[in-house]
Scaffold this motif. Structure first.
Motif, PDB file in Angstrom:
ATOM      1  N   ASN A   1     -31.119  75.462 -50.986  1.00 21.66           N
ATOM      2  CA  ASN A   1     -32.332  75.853 -50.560  1.00 21.66           C
ATOM      3  C   ASN A   1     -32.940  76.657 -51.626  1.00 21.66           C
ATOM      4  O   ASN A   1     -32.503  76.913 -52.642  1.00 21.66           O
ATOM      5  CB  ASN A   1     -31.967  76.876 -49.299  1.00 21.66           C
TER       6      ASN A   1
ATOM      7  N   CYS B   1     -33.358  78.370 -37.294  1.00 17.49           N
ATOM      8  CA  CYS B   1     -32.555  77.269 -37.059  1.00 17.49           C
ATOM      9  C   CYS B   1     -31.937  77.440 -35.622  1.00 17.49           C
ATOM     10  O   CYS B   1     -31.759  76.471 -34.777  1.00 17.49           O
ATOM     11  CB  CYS B   1     -31.530  77.209 -38.212  1.00 17.49           C
TER      12      CYS B   1
ATOM     13  N   LYS C   1     -20.216  69.001 -44.172  1.00 19.48           N
ATOM     14  CA  LYS C   1     -20.550  67.886 -44.828  1.00 19.48           C
ATOM     15  C   LYS C   1     -19.739  66.809 -44.231  1.00 19.48           C
ATOM     16  O   LYS C   1     -19.975  65.685 -44.070  1.00 19.48           O
ATOM     17  CB  LYS C   1     -20.153  67.886 -46.331  1.00 19.48           C
TER      18      LYS C   1
ATOM     19  N   ILE D   1     -21.224  65.499 -40.948  1.00 12.74           N
ATOM     20  CA  ILE D   1     -22.294  64.568 -41.480  1.00 12.74           C
ATOM     21  C   ILE D   1     -22.076  63.175 -41.624  1.00 12.74           C
ATOM     22  O   ILE D   1     -22.656  62.271 -41.549  1.00 12.74           O
ATOM     23  CB  ILE D   1     -23.261  65.446 -42.262  1.00 12.74           C
TER      24      ILE D   1
ATOM     25  N   PHE E   1     -26.380  60.419 -47.245  1.00 10.78           N
ATOM     26  CA  PHE E   1     -27.575  61.143 -46.622  1.00 10.78           C
ATOM     27  C   PHE E   1     -28.228  61.934 -47.630  1.00 10.78           C
ATOM     28  O   PHE E   1     -27.641  62.573 -48.704  1.00 10.78           O
ATOM     29  CB  PHE E   1     -27.021  61.720 -45.517  1.00 10.78           C
TER      30      PHE E   1
ATOM     31  N   SER F   1     -30.636  65.499 -47.583  1.00  9.98           N
ATOM     32  CA  SER F   1     -31.321  66.717 -46.722  1.00  9.98           C
ATOM     33  C   SER F   1     -32.444  67.245 -47.879  1.00  9.98           C
ATOM     34  O   SER F   1     -32.254  66.992 -48.972  1.00  9.98           O
ATOM     35  CB  SER F   1     -30.086  67.531 -46.431  1.00  9.98           C
ATOM     36  N   SER F   2     -33.426  68.024 -47.097  1.00 10.73           N
ATOM     37  CA  SER F   2     -34.209  68.686 -47.862  1.00 10.73           C
ATOM     38  C   SER F   2     -33.947  70.116 -47.837  1.00 10.73           C
ATOM     39  O   SER F   2     -33.561  70.758 -46.770  1.00 10.73           O
ATOM     40  CB  SER F   2     -35.801  68.445 -47.191  1.00 10.73           C
TER      41      SER F   2
END
Length: 64
Positions: free
Chosen positions: A3, A18, A33, A36, A44, A46-47
Motif C-alpha cells: 500500500n 474495509c 495469500k 486467495i 492475481f 491487487s491494487s
C-alpha cells in the motif's frame, strides 16, 4: 503490491473503510495469500490502497 505510504500513515481509516465495505456486502475478506490463490487461481493482481484528503474538507479523507 504494498500500500501507499498515505495508507500506512492512516491505517485506522483503511481499517474502518474495509470493515464498512465488508459489512455492506461490497467487499469480502480478509483473506490470506493462500486463500486467495485457492479462490482466484494461481496468479492475481491487487491494487495498492492510498488516502487523500477531500478537497475543501480538512480532516476528511477518501480511500483511493
Amino acid at each position: 503490491p504494498k500500500n501507499h505510504k498515505s495508507a500506512l500513515d492512516h491505517l485506522d481509516i483503511i481499517h474502518a473503510y474495509c470493515n464498512n465495505e465488508v459489512k455492506l456486502g461490497r467487499m469480502s475478506g480478509p483473506f490470506t495469500k493462500a486463500q486467495i490463490h485457492d479462490i482466484l487461481g494461481r496468479h492475481f493482481v491487487s491494487s495498492p490502497l492510498g488516502i487523500v484528503e477531500k478537497a475543501g474538507k480538512p480532516g476528511k479523507f477518501c480511500v483511493v
